[in-house]
Design a protein around this motif. Structure first.
Motif, PDB file in Angstrom:
ATOM      1  N   PRO A   8      39.334  38.819  28.928  1.00 14.15           N
ATOM      2  CA  PRO A   8      38.496  39.751  28.154  1.00 14.15           C
ATOM      3  C   PRO A   8      37.978  39.132  26.862  1.00 14.15           C
ATOM      4  CG  PRO A   8      40.461  40.863  28.984  1.00 14.15           C
ATOM      5  CD  PRO A   8      40.646  39.403  29.276  1.00 14.15           C
ATOM      6  N   ALA A   9      38.788  38.305  26.203  1.00  8.98           N
ATOM      7  CA  ALA A   9      38.358  37.689  24.945  1.00  8.98           C
ATOM      8  C   ALA A   9      37.166  36.765  25.175  1.00  8.98           C
ATOM      9  CB  ALA A   9      39.519  36.907  24.326  1.00  8.98           C
ATOM     10  N   LEU A  10      37.199  35.990  26.251  1.00  8.45           N
ATOM     11  CA  LEU A  10      36.081  35.092  26.539  1.00  8.45           C
ATOM     12  C   LEU A  10      34.852  35.877  26.983  1.00  8.45           C
ATOM     13  CD1 LEU A  10      35.050  32.210  26.780  1.00  8.45           C
ATOM     14  CD2 LEU A  10      35.900  32.165  29.125  1.00  8.45           C
ATOM     15  N   ARG A  11      35.043  36.920  27.776  1.00  8.12           N
ATOM     16  CA  ARG A  11      33.897  37.729  28.203  1.00  8.12           C
ATOM     17  C   ARG A  11      33.205  38.382  27.006  1.00  8.12           C
ATOM     18  NH1 ARG A  11      37.188  39.400  32.710  1.00  8.12           N
ATOM     19  NH2 ARG A  11      37.635  41.364  31.646  1.00  8.12           N
ATOM     20  N   ALA A  12      33.972  38.762  25.999  1.00  7.49           N
ATOM     21  CA  ALA A  12      33.377  39.340  24.797  1.00  7.49           C
ATOM     22  C   ALA A  12      32.503  38.324  24.078  1.00  7.49           C
ATOM     23  CB  ALA A  12      34.472  39.853  23.864  1.00  7.49           C
ATOM     24  N   VAL A  13      32.963  37.062  24.041  1.00  4.06           N
ATOM     25  CA  VAL A  13      32.157  35.996  23.434  1.00  4.06           C
ATOM     26  C   VAL A  13      30.853  35.800  24.203  1.00  4.06           C
ATOM     27  CG1 VAL A  13      32.057  33.519  22.967  1.00  4.06           C
ATOM     28  CG2 VAL A  13      34.117  34.808  22.401  1.00  4.06           C
ATOM     29  N   PRO A  21      41.197  31.136  20.062  1.00  7.50           N
ATOM     30  CA  PRO A  21      41.977  29.984  20.524  1.00  7.50           C
ATOM     31  C   PRO A  21      42.578  30.276  21.890  1.00  7.50           C
ATOM     32  CG  PRO A  21      43.191  31.186  18.852  1.00  7.50           C
ATOM     33  CD  PRO A  21      41.826  31.802  18.907  1.00  7.50           C
ATOM     34  N   LEU A  22      43.054  29.246  22.541  1.00  7.85           N
ATOM     35  CA  LEU A  22      43.562  29.375  23.903  1.00  7.85           C
ATOM     36  C   LEU A  22      44.798  30.266  23.965  1.00  7.85           C
ATOM     37  CD1 LEU A  22      42.911  28.484  26.740  1.00  7.85           C
ATOM     38  CD2 LEU A  22      44.277  26.423  26.378  1.00  7.85           C
ATOM     39  N   ARG A  23      45.590  30.305  22.903  1.00  7.07           N
ATOM     40  CA  ARG A  23      46.804  31.126  22.924  1.00  7.07           C
ATOM     41  C   ARG A  23      46.469  32.620  22.925  1.00  7.07           C
ATOM     42  NH1 ARG A  23      46.435  28.644  18.055  1.00  7.07           N
ATOM     43  NH2 ARG A  23      45.999  29.963  16.232  1.00  7.07           N
ATOM     44  N   GLU A  24      45.212  32.973  22.550  1.00  8.96           N
ATOM     45  CA  GLU A  24      44.788  34.371  22.580  1.00  8.96           C
ATOM     46  C   GLU A  24      44.121  34.732  23.906  1.00  8.96           C
ATOM     47  OE1 GLU A  24      42.410  35.448  19.235  1.00  8.96           O
ATOM     48  OE2 GLU A  24      43.819  34.598  17.764  1.00  8.96           O
ATOM     49  N   ARG A  25      43.947  33.781  24.779  1.00 12.32           N
ATOM     50  CA  ARG A  25      43.363  34.062  26.098  1.00 12.32           C
ATOM     51  C   ARG A  25      44.106  33.247  27.169  1.00 12.32           C
ATOM     52  NH1 ARG A  25      38.701  30.378  26.924  1.00 12.32           N
ATOM     53  NH2 ARG A  25      38.368  29.119  25.073  1.00 12.32           N
ATOM     54  N   ARG A  26      45.384  33.528  27.286  1.00  9.07           N
ATOM     55  CA  ARG A  26      46.230  32.779  28.208  1.00  9.07           C
ATOM     56  C   ARG A  26      45.804  32.963  29.665  1.00  9.07           C
ATOM     57  NH1 ARG A  26      50.646  30.696  25.555  1.00  9.07           N
ATOM     58  NH2 ARG A  26      51.044  31.600  23.482  1.00  9.07           N
ATOM     59  N   ALA A  27      45.066  34.033  29.944  1.00  8.77           N
ATOM     60  CA  ALA A  27      44.588  34.246  31.316  1.00  8.77           C
ATOM     61  C   ALA A  27      43.608  33.168  31.751  1.00  8.77           C
ATOM     62  CB  ALA A  27      43.929  35.623  31.434  1.00  8.77           C
TER      63      ALA A  27
END
Length: 533
Positions: free
Chosen positions: A228-233, A393-399
Motif C-alpha cells: 500500500p505504501a508504494l501504491r500511494a507513491v 524506506p523498505l522497512r515500512e513496506r516489507r510486503a
C-alpha cells in the motif's frame, strides 16, 4: 536519325515535365501533370490517363458513381483517373470504367502491352467504337488517336489515351512512348511512397498503442512492489506527471528516487525528450556551477573550450537533480534564478540563455532542518517543494521484499548464468525481518552476493547477509556508544558495497554522507576500504 524541330521542342518540353513529376510523390498531382503535358506539349486535343485497378482500389469508385458503371464481377479494369483537353474531365458513367474484355483500342493496348496509333479515327466501317462516340469525334473535329501502355518492369499500371484534331507524326508518337515509360516510373514511385507512408503511420500508431498498453498494464517498468505504501507513491506520480509542476522526492538513500523520477518523466508530455541526471553529491563544489550551467572558453583555468551545461542539455526535457541538498550556497542562488526566470548564464558568459526545463529534485536530507540551520536557502526550498513525494524506506513496506528478491534473482540468474530457482523459506523470513538501513540498494547487493556464493538452485542468504546482524531485531544486544555504532555502520556499508566508497553505489551514498566525510570518519575509526585496518 535526325529529329525535326517540332519534335526536338516537344522532347525538351516533355523532359521538363518529367523532371517536374519527379519532384512530387502525390499520385493525383502526377496524373494531372501527365494529362496536361500531353495536351499542352504533346499535340493532343484530349488526353486521358487510365489506371489498371480493382473497383475498391479506385478513389472515384469508392466515392460513389452510378450503379450501371460499377463492374458486376469486381475484376480489375481501366479506371479513368485524370483527363485534360476539349472534352473536359468526365470521370463518371461508361467513360470511367473499361473492362479489358471490351472490344476497345484502350483495352487492346492494355492486354497486348503494345502502342496503338490511327490517323483515320472516323473512317467508315469502324466497329470498335459506338456511334455516339463517333458522333462526338465529328463534333469536335477529332481525326486521329493514339494510346501507350503504362508498363513498369512487366507490371501493367494503366494506359495513356490521346485524341487529336491533326494526324500524329510517327516520330512524335515514338517520343510520346518514351514519355509514357517515364510516366509509368513516376506513378510506380508515387504508389510505393504512399505504401511506405501508410506502413510508417501504422507502425507509429501501433508503437504508440503498445507503449500505452505497457504503461496501463505495468505502470512503472522497473519499480517493483505491491505494498500500500508504494501504491500511494505511484498514485502521486500519476497525478503530477502530466503537469509541469516541480517535484521534490525525499527519502533515505537507496529507496529508488531515481526510478520514481524516471517514471514521472516517462509519463509526462516531455517523455520524447531527454531526462538529464545530475548527482550534486558526486561533483566537486568548485565544478557544480559549470556542470549545471556550462562555461565559456577561458572562463577558468582548464576551460579550453566552451561546454554546454546540464540545464541546456535538458531544454524541452526534464532535469533530475539528485542530492540537491549538497549544492553550495552560491550555486543555490543561481539555481533559484533559473527556476524563477527560466534563464541562465554560463560561467564566464555575459549573454542570458533561455531554457525550458521541468525540474525533479531529490534528497535524503531533511531540507526543512537544513533551512533552519541556514545551510539551505528557504526561497529555493519553497521553489523545489511544490509537490513533495516521500518514498518510504523498505522497512515500512516489507510486503515488497519478496517481489524485489524474485526480481533481483531473475536478473542475476541471467547475468551469472546459474540455474537459480529461488531463496529458501528460512532465508526469505530472514530478509523480511531485517530492517535494511541501505534499503533496496542494500537488498540488491545482498541478493547478488548470495547468488555469487550459491552452489545449488536454492539460494541461501544467511552468509551474504550475516546471521548475527540480520537477526538483530530478535536478539537482545547491549547498547553501544555512538562511536561504536558509527564504526559498525561504516563497516556494514563497506561490506555491502564491496569496499567502494565513491559513486552512486558506494558506501558514502549508502550512508547518506559525502565521500570526503566518510573517508575522514574511516580514518578516525581505523577502517580501510576493505574493512577494518
Amino acid at each position: 536519325m535526325e529529329t525535326t524541330a517540332p519534335a526536338r521542342s516537344q522532347l525538351e518540353m516533355l523532359r521538363r515535365v518529367t523532371r517536374s513529376m519527379a519532384t512530387t510523390h502525390d499520385l493525383s498531382t502526377i496524373l494531372r501533370s501527365i494529362a496536361t503535358a500531353l495536351v499542352e506539349h504533346g499535340g493532343a486535343s484530349v488526353a486521358r490517363v487510365f489506371l489498371y485497378l480493382a473497383d475498391d482500389e479506385c478513389e472515384i469508385c469508392r466515392a460513389g458513381r452510378p450503379a450501371e458503371a460499377v463492374p458486376a464481377d469486381g475484376e480489375r479494369g481501366l479506371h479513368l483517373s485524370a483527363s485534360a483537353g476539349i472534352l473536359g474531365t468526365r470521370y463518371d458513367g461508361h467513360d470511367h470504367y473499361i473492362p479489358l474484355s471490351f472490344p476497345n483500342p484502350l483495352s487492346t493496348v492494355a492486354r497486348e502491352r503494345l502502342p496503338f496509333l490511327t490517323g483515320d479515327l472516323i473512317g467508315e466501317g469502324r466497329t470498335d467504337v459506338t456511334p455516339e462516340i463517333l458522333a462526338r469525334y465529328h463534333e469536335y473535329g477529332i481525326v486521329s488517336a493514339g494510346a501507350c501502355p503504362l508498363d513498369f518492369r512487366g507490371e501493367l499500371l494503366g494506359v495513356i489515351g490521346m485524341l487529336s484534331r491533326r494526324r500524329f507524326d510517327p516520330k512524335e508518337f515514338a517520343l510520346l512512348g518514351i514519355f509514357a515509360d517515364q510516366a509509368a516510373l513516376a506513378i510506380k514511385s508515387a504508389r510505393m511512397f504512399t505504401e511506405v507512408e501508410r506502413y510508417r503511420d501504422r507502425l507509429q500508431e501501433e508503437n504508440a498503442y503498445l507503449q500505452e498498453e505497457i504503461r496501463a498494464e505495468h505502470g512503472f517498468e522497473q519499480i517493483v512492489g505491491e505494498s500500500p505504501a508504494l501504491r500511494a507513491v505511484l498514485r502521486k506520480v500519476k497525478q503530477v506527471a502530466p503537469v509541469e509542476t516541480t517535484v521534490l522526492l525525499t527519502g533515505e538513500t537507496g529507496v529508488g528516487k531515481e526510478l520514481v523520477a524516471r517514471a514521472i518523466h516517462a509519463l509526462s508530455p516531455r517523455a520524447s525528450r531527454a531526462l538529464v541526471k545530475v548527482n550534486c553529491g558526486a561533483i566537486s563544489p568548485s565544478l557544480v556551477e559549470s556542470e549545471l550551467f556550462g562555461h565559456e572558453r577561458g572562463a577558468f583555468t582548464g576551460a579550453l573550450q566552451r561546454r554546454i551545461g546540464r540545464f541546456e542539455l535538458a531544454d524541452k526535457g526534464t532535469l533530475f537533480l539528485d542530492e540537491c541538498g549538497e549544492l553550495p550556497a552560491d550555486t543555490q542562488v543561481k539555481l533559484l534564478r533559473v527556476l524563477q526566470e527560466g534563464e541562465l548564464e554560463r560561467v564566464g558568459g555575459t549573454r542570458p540563455i533561455t531554457v525550458d526545463v521541468r525540474l525533479i529534485a531529490a534528497t535524503n536530507r531533511d531540507l526543512e532542518h537544513e533551512v533552519d540551520e541556514r545551510r539551505f536557502r528557504a526561497d529555493l526550498f519553497y521553489r523545489l517543494n511544490v509537490f513533495p513525494v516521500r518514498i518510504p524506506p523498505l522497512r515500512e513496506r516489507r510486503a515488497d521484499i519478496a517481489p524485489l528478491v524474485r526480481y533481483f534473482l531473475a536478473h542475476f540468474r541471467r547475468r551469472l548464468g546459474k540455474p537459480l530457482r529461488g531463496v529458501t523459506k528460512e532465508g526469505m523470513e530472514l530478509l523480511e525481518r531485517y530492517d535494511w538501513p541501505g534499503n533496496i540498494r542494500e537488498l540488491q547487493n545482498v541478493v547478488e552476493r548470495a547468488c555469487v556464493l550459491a552452489t545449488g538452485p536454492m539460494v541461501d542468504v544467511a552468509d551474504a547477509l550475516g546471521g548475527a546482524s540480520a537477526d538483530a531485531s530478535t536478539v537482545e544486544a547491549p547498547i553501544a556508544t555512538l562511536d561504536e555504532h558509527e564504526r559498525q555502520q561504516i563497516r556494514r556499508a563497506l561490506a555491502a558495497t564491496h569496499g567502494r566508497v565513491h559513486g552512486r553505489d558506494g558506501a558514502a551514498a549508502l550512508l547518506g554522507i559525502n565521500a570526503s566525510t566518510l573517508r575522514s570518519r574511516m580514518q578516525k575509526h581505523g577502517l580501510s576500504a576493505r574493512g577494518v585496518s
